[in-house]
Write a protein that holds these residues in place. Structure first.
Motif, mmCIF file in Angstrom:
data_model
loop_
_atom_site.group_PDB
_atom_site.id
_atom_site.type_symbol
_atom_site.label_atom_id
_atom_site.label_comp_id
_atom_site.label_asym_id
_atom_site.label_seq_id
_atom_site.Cartn_x
_atom_site.Cartn_y
_atom_site.Cartn_z
ATOM 1 N N ARG A 190 0.447 -1.019 -0.039
ATOM 2 C CA ARG A 190 -0.484 0.122 0.013
ATOM 3 C C ARG A 190 1.181 1.764 -0.099
ATOM 4 O O ARG A 190 0.525 1.895 -0.588
ATOM 5 N N LEU A 191 2.408 1.232 0.683
ATOM 6 C CA LEU A 191 2.865 2.110 0.238
ATOM 7 C C LEU A 191 3.225 2.648 -0.596
ATOM 8 O O LEU A 191 3.671 3.776 -1.780
ATOM 9 N N LYS A 192 3.938 1.632 -1.228
ATOM 10 C CA LYS A 192 4.570 1.178 -2.792
ATOM 11 C C LYS A 192 3.364 2.176 -3.916
ATOM 12 O O LYS A 192 3.385 2.717 -4.847
ATOM 13 N N GLU A 193 1.774 1.703 -3.716
ATOM 14 C CA GLU A 193 0.546 2.366 -4.529
ATOM 15 C C GLU A 193 0.735 3.677 -3.971
ATOM 16 O O GLU A 193 0.764 4.200 -5.159
ATOM 17 N N GLN A 194 0.954 4.233 -3.004
ATOM 18 C CA GLN A 194 1.171 5.906 -2.505
ATOM 19 C C GLN A 194 2.554 6.154 -3.415
ATOM 20 O O GLN A 194 2.490 7.849 -2.804
#
Length: 320
Positions: A190-194
């Motif tokens: 999820r952090l990567k997607e952000q």
């Protein structure tokens, strides 16, 4: 007539290392390595314990001075701008260092105050991160009463309190059970997607394959290879691997017979407990082994992994 050349957006490195070296007396922990990390990338340092991964992370985090070479983090030299760099980093150490007597929420709020954030902002940010880490129901529980996986998620949430530009995780899932690891991976995805830049050290090849866009394989302080997980596997291994066991006293003795199956055995590695047959077709290779009258006690066909890349590069297992 002159033609206008379209501009190309080239990702800007947020970390650049050139001939980066760290020595402790006569021991060289990091030996002249070069790499770049671009904004929004998930970059990994893969290698066994003692390879120099954590030492590299400490130099990037501006808590350990380099012996020689060049290092730039967010365009700044860590030795000249340590506080400025640290204010833009989120750091998750190998070992959870939470205040065990404080609640989960207070661990976050107090950490946020270290960065000079107003108390109201810290409370709001803490609640957001407790939700992100799936710890809302544990907000009032003491950190000491949380499970290992929960403590790890809380440590990650704490590292995000200052909304860092670069998020650094040193062996993030060591000691966690498979279920807790997968929950943690989901949070990092999820952090990567952000668009958060992740720098991850690990000795788990499946973790590197899951999380990293690109990585360096490190051993004895030097870089053995660099690329995406898929690129490294294509470059240094075969499509499949046949694992066969004949017994610890027979594996080495039958290795030549296994290799004699011909083109199906691109390479054979002898490990203490098994033989690894690198091949494009594991099932066909197993059939050929059996046709030669060899009867393994166990057999397994699997796809190649970064563990196989490390074996090819160093001749030993990644985790020993």
């Amino acid at each position: 007539m002159s033609r206008r050349v379209a501009s190309v957006n080239v990702p800007t490195p947020v970390i650049t290392a050139s001939s980066l070296t760290k020595r402790y007396g006569d021991f060289t922990a990091v030996d002249g390595i070069d790499f770049e990390v671009t904004a929004g990338e998930a970059f990994g340092l893969l290698g066994p314990n003692g390879a120099g991964k954590s030492t590299t992370m400490r130099m990037i985090s501006a808590v350990s001075r380099r012996t020689s070479g060049e290092l730039s983090v967010l365009g700044l030299d860590p030795e000249d701008y340590g506080p400025e760099i640290r204010s833009q980093l989120g750091v998750v150490p190998q070992e959870d260092n939470l205040d065990t007597e404080l609640t989960a929420r207070d661990n976050l709020v107090i950490y946020g105050r270290f960065f000079g954030l107003p108390r109201a902002v810290c409370r709001q940010r803490a609640d957001e991160l407790l939700a992100f880490a799936q710890l809302e129901e544990k907000a009032g529980a003491k950190a000491d009463d949380l499970s290992g996986g929960m403590k790890r998620r809380l440590t990650i949430a704490r590292g995000l309190m200052n909304t860092p530009q670069i998020f650094m995780l040193d062996e993030p899932t060591t000691g966690l059970d498979p279920q807790a690891r997968h929950v943690l991976w989901d949070r990092l995805f999820r952090l990567k997607e952000q668009g958060t830049t992740l720098v991850i050290t690990t000795h788990y090849m499946d973790e590197a394959e899951q999380l990293c866009d690109r990585l360096i394989v490190v051993d004895h302080g030097t870089i053995m290879a660099e690329g995406s997980p898929a690129e490294l596997i294509r470059r240094y291994s075969s499509r499949e691997v046949l694992e066969v066991r004949f017994g610890s006293d027979r594996n080495a003795a039958v290795a030549d017979d296994v290799a004699a199956i011909g083109a199906l055995a691109e390479r054979v590695e002898v490990l203490p407990d098994r033989l690894l047959v690198y091949t494009a077709d594991g099932e066909s290779a197993l059939e050929r082994v059996i046709e030669r009258g060899l009867r393994p006690t166990t057999s397994l066909v699997r796809r190649s992994s970064l563990e196989d890349v490390f074996l090819r590069l160093t001749g030993r297992s990644l985790v020993e």
